[in-house]
Design a protein around this motif. Structure first.
Motif, PDB file in Angstrom:
ATOM      1  N   VAL A   1      32.839  46.079 -27.979  1.00  0.00           N
ATOM      2  CA  VAL A   1      31.489  46.218 -27.438  1.00  0.00           C
ATOM      3  C   VAL A   1      30.504  45.364 -28.240  1.00  0.00           C
ATOM      4  N   TYR A   2      30.765  45.220 -29.537  1.00  0.00           N
ATOM      5  CA  TYR A   2      29.885  44.416 -30.384  1.00  0.00           C
ATOM      6  C   TYR A   2      29.826  42.966 -29.879  1.00  0.00           C
ATOM      7  N   ASP A   3      30.984  42.411 -29.558  1.00  0.00           N
ATOM      8  CA  ASP A   3      31.025  41.040 -29.049  1.00  0.00           C
ATOM      9  C   ASP A   3      30.395  40.947 -27.661  1.00  0.00           C
ATOM     10  N   LEU A   4      30.669  41.953 -26.836  1.00  0.00           N
ATOM     11  CA  LEU A   4      30.134  41.953 -25.470  1.00  0.00           C
ATOM     12  C   LEU A   4      28.605  41.965 -25.480  1.00  0.00           C
ATOM     13  N   VAL A   5      28.033  42.835 -26.281  1.00  0.00           N
ATOM     14  CA  VAL A   5      26.570  42.923 -26.368  1.00  0.00           C
ATOM     15  C   VAL A   5      25.999  41.677 -27.028  1.00  0.00           C
ATOM     16  N   GLY A   6      26.685  41.147 -28.040  1.00  0.00           N
ATOM     17  CA  GLY A   6      26.201  39.950 -28.711  1.00  0.00           C
ATOM     18  C   GLY A   6      26.081  38.763 -27.765  1.00  0.00           C
ATOM     19  N   ASP A   7      27.079  38.576 -26.902  1.00  0.00           N
ATOM     20  CA  ASP A   7      27.022  37.474 -25.930  1.00  0.00           C
ATOM     21  C   ASP A   7      25.874  37.673 -24.948  1.00  0.00           C
ATOM     22  N   ALA A   8      25.680  38.921 -24.507  1.00  0.00           N
ATOM     23  CA  ALA A   8      24.598  39.198 -23.550  1.00  0.00           C
ATOM     24  C   ALA A   8      23.235  38.955 -24.185  1.00  0.00           C
ATOM     25  N   LEU A   9      23.071  39.348 -25.449  1.00  0.00           N
ATOM     26  CA  LEU A   9      21.797  39.127 -26.138  1.00  0.00           C
ATOM     27  C   LEU A   9      21.528  37.637 -26.327  1.00  0.00           C
TER      28      LEU A   9
END
Length: 368
Positions: free
Chosen positions: A225-233
């Motif tokens: 989830v950390y990577d997923l949210v980081g890409d979206a941000l």
């Protein structure tokens, strides 16, 4: 012992003969009312007993008086049994007719009213199932009416949203064609902007049509989830900077989920873009992710000032915008509908609630 066996044999032969005749009678009346069938069953039971008793009595050479007594007793039992069977059959048939009329009204009017008269356990169970089916159909019809209303609104809004940029493109192309454009580069940039806007709108429509048709194919992979949210941000940061909105992500747990990375990036992107556009300049959009009992919860909290309570249940409906504006950044009202469709395709759920100063969108996904 031999006498007992002979008595049993004579009784069986007499009862078997009556049973065969009863089976033939049941076959003949199988399409008639239940009253006839119950009467035949009662008659078969009594006749089988009478035939067996008479066969044994004749084999035992009973006196005429004793034989008459036995026959009279069995005949009285037969009369009582037949009358009881007929009364029971009439009651069951009446209950069945009441249920038939209720089911007929269900087919004609679309509503099922259960008969008030008591019925057998089987008919009562059938009545409950019909009532439950009627309730489900009512819910389905309400949902279908809501979807149809939403679909009509969407068609009207999309028609307006497509007509506006097309009219602008036509005016600018005519100005360029006639040599009336003073700043040609500005016109070209505006044309490209409108084309990109329409392209995004068509892409959203295509995505929504795939979701509604059930043809959305997912390619789930294990991702943090950390990577997923980081890409979206990272993708939403330029828009946030342009509008003066701060992105905050200080509570992101590195928990794994099994999702389609591309589709979930679209979900987070839609939520972030929607939150950034609704938050005033110098406002804050906060993103969080944590593990909960029901799964992994991702949340996006904005500073839009909140959503009216009467609109909270419509936020994820197709075409809902939360404003009557028809110009950017209002959009076509498809982003949140796409969010819900993609999340539900992942066996998750999307929810929204009001918080202090804005609203919080939560996406709950099954934990990997």
């Amino acid at each position: 012992m031999t006498d007992t066996l002979l008595i049993a044999l004579f009784a069986f032969l007499g009862a078997a003969a009556a049973g065969l005749l009863g089976a033939l009678a049941l076959r003949l009346v199988r399409h008639r009312s239940l009253v006839f069938s119950l009467t035949v069953v009662a008659a078969v039971a009594v006749t089988a007993m009478l035939a067996g008793t008479l066969a044994v009595a004749w084999a035992m050479f009973l006196s005429r008086h004793d034989l008459t007594v036995v026959t009279t007793v069995v005949a009285m039992a037969a009369v009582v049994s037949l009358v009881t069977a007929m009364l029971l059959g009439r009651w069951v048939a009446a209950s069945s007719r009441d249920l038939t009329l209720a089911a007929r009204s269900f087919g004609e009017d679309g509503t099922f009213a259960a008969p008030e008269a008591p019925a057998t356990a089987e008919l009562a169970a059938l009545t409950r199932e019909l009532a439950a089916t009627s309730a489900k159909l009512d819910t389905s019809r309400e949902r279908e009416r809501a979807l149809e209303t939403s679909r009509r609104e969407l068609v009207a809004w999309i028609s307006h949203d497509l007509r506006t940029p097309l009219a602008g493109l036509r005016a600018m192309s005519e100005a360029l064609e006639d040599g009336m454009a003073v700043d040609t580069q500005r016109y070209l940039r505006q044309i490209r902007t409108e084309v990109e806007r329409m392209s995004d709108m068509v892409g959203d429509l295509f995505e929504l049509s795939r979701i509604h048709a059930g043809s959305l194919v997912l390619a789930p992979t294990r991702i943090s989830v950390y990577d997923l949210v980081g890409d979206a941000l990272a993708g939403a940061d330029p828009l946030a900077r342009a509008l003066g909105v701060r992105l905050v992500s200080d509570r992101i747990e590195a928990v794994p989920v099994e999702v389609d990375g591309k589709e979930m990036s679209r979900v987070l992107g839609n939520l972030l873009i929607n939150a950034i556009r609704r938050t005033p300049a110098d406002g804050t959009v906060a993103v969080a992710a944590h593990r909960a009992d029901e799964g992994v919860v991702l949340s996006v909290t904005d500073g839009c000032g909140g959503i009216p309570e009467e609109d909270l249940s419509r936020v994820f409906d197709t075409g809902w915008r939360g404003t009557h504006a028809r110009t950017p950044p209002a959009g076509a009202g498809l982003g949140l509908a796409i969010v819900r469709g993609i999340v539900e395709a992942h066996a998750g759920r999307a929810e929204v609630r009001n918080v202090s100063g804005g609203c919080c969108f939560e996406v709950t996904l099954p934990a990997a």
